[in-house]
Design a protein around this motif. Structure first.
Motif, PDB file in Angstrom:
ATOM      1  N   HIS A 106       0.830  -1.215   0.000  1.00 16.93           N
ATOM      2  CA  HIS A 106       0.000   0.000   0.000  1.00 16.93           C
ATOM      3  C   HIS A 106       0.863   1.263   0.000  1.00 16.93           C
ATOM      4  O   HIS A 106       1.637   1.492   0.927  1.00 16.93           O
ATOM      5  CB  HIS A 106      -0.885  -0.061   1.239  1.00 16.93           C
ATOM      6  N   GLY A 107       0.724   2.054  -1.053  1.00 19.90           N
ATOM      7  CA  GLY A 107       1.460   3.321  -1.153  1.00 19.90           C
ATOM      8  C   GLY A 107       2.818   3.200  -1.812  1.00 19.90           C
ATOM      9  O   GLY A 107       3.497   4.205  -2.004  1.00 19.90           O
ATOM     10  N   TYR A 127       4.914   2.875   5.090  1.00 19.10           N
ATOM     11  CA  TYR A 127       3.937   2.303   4.160  1.00 19.10           C
ATOM     12  C   TYR A 127       3.210   1.166   4.866  1.00 19.10           C
ATOM     13  O   TYR A 127       3.536   0.805   5.996  1.00 19.10           O
ATOM     14  CB  TYR A 127       4.645   1.787   2.900  1.00 19.10           C
ATOM     15  N   ILE A 140      -4.208   1.782   9.026  1.00 19.34           N
ATOM     16  CA  ILE A 140      -4.517   0.807   7.993  1.00 19.34           C
ATOM     17  C   ILE A 140      -5.732  -0.027   8.403  1.00 19.34           C
ATOM     18  O   ILE A 140      -6.052  -1.038   7.786  1.00 19.34           O
ATOM     19  CB  ILE A 140      -3.261  -0.040   7.649  1.00 19.34           C
ATOM     20  N   GLY A 179      -8.758   0.607   7.992  1.00 22.43           N
ATOM     21  CA  GLY A 179      -9.614   0.456   6.834  1.00 22.43           C
ATOM     22  C   GLY A 179     -11.021   1.014   6.951  1.00 22.43           C
ATOM     23  O   GLY A 179     -11.812   0.858   6.017  1.00 22.43           O
ATOM     24  N   SER A 214       4.031  12.651   4.845  1.00 19.84           N
ATOM     25  CA  SER A 214       2.803  11.847   4.734  1.00 19.84           C
ATOM     26  C   SER A 214       2.881  10.957   3.508  1.00 19.84           C
ATOM     27  O   SER A 214       3.381  11.376   2.452  1.00 19.84           O
ATOM     28  CB  SER A 214       1.569  12.750   4.637  1.00 19.84           C
ATOM     29  N   ASP A 215       2.410   9.751   3.645  1.00 19.76           N
ATOM     30  CA  ASP A 215       2.339   8.787   2.539  1.00 19.76           C
ATOM     31  C   ASP A 215       3.688   8.609   1.834  1.00 19.76           C
ATOM     32  O   ASP A 215       3.750   8.461   0.603  1.00 19.76           O
ATOM     33  CB  ASP A 215       1.270   9.223   1.522  1.00 19.76           C
ATOM     34  N   GLY A 216       4.778   8.658   2.600  1.00 14.18           N
ATOM     35  CA  GLY A 216       6.102   8.435   2.018  1.00 14.18           C
ATOM     36  C   GLY A 216       6.627   9.597   1.193  1.00 14.18           C
ATOM     37  O   GLY A 216       7.543   9.421   0.390  1.00 14.18           O
ATOM     38  N   TYR A 220      -6.705   9.675   8.227  1.00 14.39           N
ATOM     39  CA  TYR A 220      -7.838   8.971   7.600  1.00 14.39           C
ATOM     40  C   TYR A 220      -7.407   7.575   7.155  1.00 14.39           C
ATOM     41  O   TYR A 220      -6.218   7.302   7.015  1.00 14.39           O
ATOM     42  CB  TYR A 220      -8.381   9.819   6.437  1.00 14.39           C
ATOM     43  N   PRO A 221      -8.384   6.701   6.933  1.00 14.19           N
ATOM     44  CA  PRO A 221      -8.054   5.318   6.571  1.00 14.19           C
ATOM     45  C   PRO A 221      -7.132   5.267   5.347  1.00 14.19           C
ATOM     46  O   PRO A 221      -7.416   5.887   4.327  1.00 14.19           O
ATOM     47  CB  PRO A 221      -9.417   4.706   6.240  1.00 14.19           C
ATOM     48  N   GLY A 222      -6.039   4.543   5.484  1.00 12.73           N
ATOM     49  CA  GLY A 222      -5.084   4.390   4.392  1.00 12.73           C
ATOM     50  C   GLY A 222      -3.947   5.397   4.425  1.00 12.73           C
ATOM     51  O   GLY A 222      -2.932   5.233   3.754  1.00 12.73           O
ATOM     52  N   GLU A 223      -4.094   6.477   5.224  1.00  9.02           N
ATOM     53  CA  GLU A 223      -3.037   7.499   5.289  1.00  9.02           C
ATOM     54  C   GLU A 223      -1.952   7.105   6.279  1.00  9.02           C
ATOM     55  O   GLU A 223      -2.211   6.397   7.253  1.00  9.02           O
ATOM     56  CB  GLU A 223      -3.614   8.826   5.787  1.00  9.02           C
ATOM     57  N   ARG A 224      -0.747   7.605   6.050  1.00  5.03           N
ATOM     58  CA  ARG A 224       0.328   7.522   7.038  1.00  5.03           C
ATOM     59  C   ARG A 224       0.931   8.910   7.228  1.00  5.03           C
ATOM     60  O   ARG A 224       1.024   9.676   6.275  1.00  5.03           O
ATOM     61  CB  ARG A 224       1.444   6.562   6.599  1.00  5.03           C
ATOM     62  N   TYR A 225       1.329   9.194   8.475  1.00  6.91           N
ATOM     63  CA  TYR A 225       1.986  10.462   8.790  1.00  6.91           C
ATOM     64  C   TYR A 225       3.206  10.202   9.660  1.00  6.91           C
ATOM     65  O   TYR A 225       3.193   9.282  10.493  1.00  6.91           O
ATOM     66  CB  TYR A 225       1.040  11.411   9.541  1.00  6.91           C
TER      67      TYR A 225
END
Lengths: 288, 369
Positions: B86-87, B122, B231, B233, B251-253, B270-275
């Motif tokens: 993912h990402g 990720y 994650i 979901g 964020s998001d790599g 939010y779902p699916g995001e990374r910080y």
């Protein structure tokens, strides 16, 4: 000579873009074969039935939108820009003209601002995408929406449900659920490696959607006409109710890559998966 | 000559490497929540670490920018599964999406191999019937370090001294009960998601604050990098840091542009995001409050807490001791540089601060290996 100088600004002044739309009731037919659901939406003036969120107007920056809105529904409605407080009331059978001269590029959302969030939940929202005259990249529009069958029946029966009871069972992009999204040329992105694409993402519903890209990060340029200090890259972009994002994708590899709401109830239709808010990007190798 | 040798040495350090990890599937385990409830989970585990009782989240895969990652996936279950990175923007053939890539059949195998992109955090998860498989726990994280291996968020980016990974999600116990009792349902009430356990790194409630791989412990002169990975979901997760102003940098790599690296005492993922957020502050014991918000109207659905402990640099009670995660990282560096998996420690081996004496640790080493 003086006259000539005065004349140029007049030439550069913008054209009016006249668009006529109506508010009309209709039925949303779920892709899973579920019972048709009563909705009310903004639709083109010539249509004879209501549809879900069909108004997506492309405007060139500098031009003025002259939007005529006719209320062909039995109730009063209130035309409202998502980022503004004031609204224009339109009685049943009446028409109003909305003038819109945006100062910046971006996606602008309008809706029925009355009885929030119920009128929006019925389908009463739309968007205007304002593009720079020098921007020749192809445009794709994703207008997100979700539909709670029980809510819509209740509202159609003349009462408003408990706001905390919202549990939408159908999710759409431009009014279609996957796999129907794939036959919508406005939603199903077709592109080529290294060729920039504009993707306009608008949330016309009342819940947040967290849009995740496979294969790529997109450049986020602006929200509701407000440019970010600098564009930034995301593979997952939350789009909240009333928000409109202008994003740009410059594909760096070929392939078929899904884009979906990563709040995963939105990629179902009741028990069915995959469905709902899902579309596939189709990117071919660079031709040169 | 000396310079030339030095150059040779540093360029060897930054060479991209082949990184291999073997991942298997488990679908018949139960996880014990903080209140004693047992929930059926499905998850990933690193093959060869069978002593670990944990399935959720799956093993953290760690590599460097430019590395060639090989995920050797053995589907040791009777259902189809995949691994979607993912990402990570991988080639379509190894994207792990059933309709556009490939599905790994029951007891089948597949190698997901790709060049690792930009530094950052990720996720990976099963992409078969994602709405259910993700809920059941089939996810983990991938941490990508800068190519030089430096303790910076990205190459030449902001530096940090310590890090913690908080993988967040929720469980709706009814869905888990259905999955445990009905096999693989094809007609689930997916629009009725009512989570009742609020998860950080696979744990709920008080279990979280007792886990020293999760609690953020660092010295007052140090910078802590928190890697937030929602994650789960389904729901947005709001992290509230109280008196601490944390800086969001990535964020998001992808590094956020400088004007967007704002200081705030809260961030919603939010779902699916990374910080990636950097934390520093005065000595004290703080609490990170995590609000699990309704996707419908952002009202509060549930909560979790993670302690954040900043101790005095040079505190004599900590001299000669090291934070447990450092030791695990050290251990993994010896055993398997690609993985930062769960390692079981007996509570008796920890003092009340969750700190383990180096000598004790050396005694434990053979047990863990």
């Amino acid at each position: 000579m003086k006259w000539l100088i005065l004349f140029f600004p007049v030439l550069a002044y913008a054209a009016d873009q006249n668009v006529s739309i109506q508010i009309r009731s209709g039925m949303f037919v779920p892709a899973d074969g579920g019972d048709p659901i009563p909705i009310v939406g903004f639709v083109p003036i010539e249509e004879t039935t209501g549809q879900v969120s069909r108004i997506q107007i492309m405007l060139t920056l500098g031009d003025r939108l002259v939007l005529s809105v006719t209320n062909n529904h039995t109730e009063i409605h209130h035309f409202t820009w998502a980022t503004e407080q004031s609204s224009v009331s339109i009685a049943p059978g009446a028409s109003e003209t909305i003038f819109f001269e945006p100062k910046t590029t971006g996606a602008y959302v309008f809706m029925d601002g009355g009885e929030q969030p119920f009128q929006v939940a019925r389908g009463l929202s739309g968007a205007v995408m304002v593009k720079d005259p020098g921007d020749s990249a192809p445009d794709f529009i994703w207008f997100f929406n979700e539909h709670d069958a029980e809510w819509l029946s209740t509202i159609n029966g003349g009462t408003f449900p408990d706001p905390a009871s919202y549990r939408p069972d159908y999710f759409t992009i431009n009014g279609n659920s996957y796999p129907e999204t794939m036959s919508d040329p406005q939603a199903a992105v077709v592109g080529e490696v290294n060729q920039a694409i504009n993707i306009w993402m608008v949330n016309g519903g009342i819940q947040a959607h967290s849009i995740h890209f496979h294969g790529y990060h997109v450049e986020v340029l602006s929200k509701n006409g407000n440019p970010f200090p600098q564009p930034y890259l995301k593979d997952t972009l939350p789009v909240k109710p009333g928000e409109g994002f202008h994003t740009r994708l410059v594909p760096y590899q070929p392939g078929l890559y899904p884009v979906r709401d990563h709040s995963l109830t939105a990629v179902t239709a009741r028990g069915f998966y995959p469905n709902g808010m899902l579309v596939v990007l189709n990117i071919s190798e660079a031709t040169e | 000559m000396k310079n030339a040798l030095l150059l040779l040495f540093s360029s060897t350090l930054s060479f991209a490497a082949d990184v291999h990890i073997n991942i298997t599937v488990g679908m018949s385990s139960d996880t014990l929540m903080h209140d004693g409830t047992s929930l059926r989970i499905w998850g990933f585990r690193e093959d060869g670490s069978a002593s670990s009782p944990y399935w959720v989240p799956g093993p953290t895969i760690r590599c460097k920018e430019g590395d060639h990652l090989f995920i050797h996936f053995a589907n040791t279950s009777g259902l189809e599964h995949t691994i979607h990175a993912h990402g990570m923007d991988v080639p379509q053939a190894v994207d792990g999406v059933p309709s556009t890539s490939a599905t790994v059949p029951p007891f089948g195998e597949f190698v997901y191999d790709f060049i690792v992109p930009h530094a950052g955090t990720y996720a990976y998860h099963c992409h078969v019937h994602t709405v259910l498989h993700l809920q059941m726990g089939m996810y983990g994280s991938v941490i990508v370090d800068p190519i030089s291996g430096s303790n910076t968020v990205w190459e030449a980016g902001p530096a940090f001294d310590r890090e913690r990974l908080w993988v967040t999600g929720e469980y709706d116990s009814y869905w888990h009960w259905l999955a445990a009792n009905g096999g693989h349902p094809t007609n689930f009430p997916f629009h009725e998601y009512n989570p009742d356990y609020f998860i950080v790194n696979g744990m709920s409630g008080t279990d979280i604050s007792e886990d020293w791989q999760t609690v953020a412990t660092f010295a007052s002169q140090q910078k802590m990098l928190l890697r937030l990975n929602n994650i789960g979901g389904f729901l947005p997760h709001r992290f509230r840091f109280g008196q601490l102003q944390v800086q969001t940098v990535i964020s998001d790599g992808r590094p956020l542009p400088e004007p967007m690296r704002i200081f705030s005492n809260e961030i919603t993922v939010y779902p699916g995001e990374r910080y990636g957020v950097l934390v520093e502050g005065p000595v004290g014991e703080y609490m990170t409050e995590i609000d699990y918000l309704s996707i419908y109207d952002e009202s509060l659905v549930g909560s979790a807490e993670v302690p954040l402990i900043i101790y005095l640099e040079g505190d004599s009670t900590r001299d000669g001791k090291r934070d447990i995660l450092d030791l695990i990282q050290l251990l993994n560096g010896i055993a398997n540089p690609s993985s930062l998996g769960h390692v079981s420690f007996l509570a008796a081996d920890l003092d009340e601060n969750g700190v383990i004496e180096t000598e004790d640790f050396l005694l434990l080493l053979p047990l863990i290996l």
